[in-house]
Design a protein around this motif. Structure first.
Motif, mmCIF file in Angstrom:
data_model
loop_
_atom_site.group_PDB
_atom_site.id
_atom_site.type_symbol
_atom_site.label_atom_id
_atom_site.label_comp_id
_atom_site.label_asym_id
_atom_site.label_seq_id
_atom_site.Cartn_x
_atom_site.Cartn_y
_atom_site.Cartn_z
ATOM 1 N N GLU A 277 1.095 4.191 -2.816
ATOM 2 C CA GLU A 277 1.029 5.625 -2.502
ATOM 3 C C GLU A 277 2.226 6.355 -3.092
ATOM 4 O OE1 GLU A 277 0.777 5.505 1.770
ATOM 5 O OE2 GLU A 277 -1.396 5.860 1.714
ATOM 6 N N ALA B 165 1.687 6.815 -6.750
ATOM 7 C CA ALA B 165 0.688 7.875 -6.976
ATOM 8 C C ALA B 165 1.321 9.254 -6.767
ATOM 9 C CB ALA B 165 -0.507 7.688 -6.042
ATOM 10 N N TRP C 230 -5.335 4.559 -10.756
ATOM 11 C CA TRP C 230 -4.393 3.915 -9.834
ATOM 12 C C TRP C 230 -4.791 4.217 -8.383
ATOM 13 C CZ3 TRP C 230 -0.618 0.387 -10.146
ATOM 14 C CH2 TRP C 230 0.238 0.235 -9.051
ATOM 15 N N GLY C 231 -5.083 5.469 -8.105
ATOM 16 C CA GLY C 231 -5.473 5.856 -6.754
ATOM 17 C C GLY C 231 -6.756 5.176 -6.307
ATOM 18 N N LEU D 201 -3.336 8.460 -12.608
ATOM 19 C CA LEU D 201 -3.420 8.799 -11.182
ATOM 20 C C LEU D 201 -4.802 8.511 -10.616
ATOM 21 C CD1 LEU D 201 -2.105 10.068 -8.659
ATOM 22 C CD2 LEU D 201 -2.854 12.288 -9.517
ATOM 23 N N GLU E 96 -13.612 6.329 0.498
ATOM 24 C CA GLU E 96 -14.417 6.626 -0.690
ATOM 25 C C GLU E 96 -15.537 7.589 -0.326
ATOM 26 O OE1 GLU E 96 -14.301 5.466 -3.876
ATOM 27 O OE2 GLU E 96 -12.657 4.041 -3.672
ATOM 28 N N HIS F 236 0.835 -1.214 0.000
ATOM 29 C CA HIS F 236 0.000 0.000 0.000
ATOM 30 C C HIS F 236 0.863 1.255 0.000
ATOM 31 C CE1 HIS F 236 -2.804 3.053 1.653
ATOM 32 N NE2 HIS F 236 -3.601 2.480 0.777
ATOM 33 N N LEU G 206 1.665 12.255 -9.499
ATOM 34 C CA LEU G 206 1.206 13.616 -9.219
ATOM 35 C C LEU G 206 2.341 14.619 -9.450
ATOM 36 C CD1 LEU G 206 -1.164 15.342 -8.261
ATOM 37 C CD2 LEU G 206 -0.344 15.028 -5.927
ATOM 38 N N VAL H 90 -4.850 2.819 -3.888
ATOM 39 C CA VAL H 90 -4.456 3.700 -2.788
ATOM 40 C C VAL H 90 -5.614 3.973 -1.836
ATOM 41 C CG1 VAL H 90 -3.523 5.967 -2.182
ATOM 42 C CG2 VAL H 90 -2.614 4.740 -4.157
ATOM 43 N N LEU H 91 -6.764 4.368 -2.378
ATOM 44 C CA LEU H 91 -7.909 4.679 -1.521
ATOM 45 C C LEU H 91 -8.430 3.440 -0.814
ATOM 46 C CD1 LEU H 91 -10.183 7.121 -3.537
ATOM 47 C CD2 LEU H 91 -8.849 7.610 -1.503
#
Length: 169
Positions: free
Chosen positions: A17, A20, A62-63, A59, A73, A13, A24, A67-68
């Protein structure tokens, strides 16, 4: 064994991140280059603009896929929050089944489309569209795995907040 899996999941994880954050940063630098080339040097900005769009696409997917966490959410849960635990569990099971059906049903068509797009490339960076859109395949697989996990947790009734995927990360 469970501890090792949790540590591995946490490590993966954090790497998601990191990736990501790199996307960014790349998008931000490309945007700044775009502004500088357009307004300071009066030069074309096609490649920087295309890179910004590609990074945005990757991004977001993928996020959302890696990532989330489910609890992060954004959702409208006015009804969900007012019903009893058993009803929430049924709602979680039904929504997980619906999403698994929809993503599973659409997956072969998505696969065909993405692999078909190898015939075309982006205008400036010459990225094949199958490579560009492959992030959606990764996203769809991540969503399917996530909702299988949520469904199993909800069917077990082992965790009141199984729908949020707290144990999945």
């Amino acid at each position: 064994m469970k501890e090792r899996l949790l540590r591995l999941g946490g490590w993966l994880h954090r790497r998601a991140e990191n990736l990501a954050a790199l996307m960014l940063a790349t998008m931000f630098v490309a945007f700044i280059v775009q502004v500088a080339f357009r307004y300071l040097f009066n030069l074309p900005t096609g490649p920087a603009s295309e890179l910004t769009i590609v990074m945005w696409l990757w991004l977001v997917l993928w996020g959302a896929g890696f990532v989330l966490k489910e609890s992060e959410e954004i959702r409208f849960d006015l009804i969900y929050g007012t019903v009893r635990r058993r009803t929430r569990r049924v709602m979680t099971i039904l929504s997980a089944l619906a999403l698994l059906f929809l993503y599973g049903y659409s997956f072969p068509a998505v696969w065909d489309y993405v692999t078909f797009m190898k015939i075309q490339e982006t205008s400036y960076l010459d990225i094949r569209y199958d490579w560009l859109y492959s992030i959606y395949i990764l996203f769809a697989v991540a969503v399917i795995v996530r909702y299988v996990w949520i469904l199993v947790q909800a069917l077990r009734g082992s965790d009141e907040d199984a729908h949020r995927g707290e144990g999945a990360q």
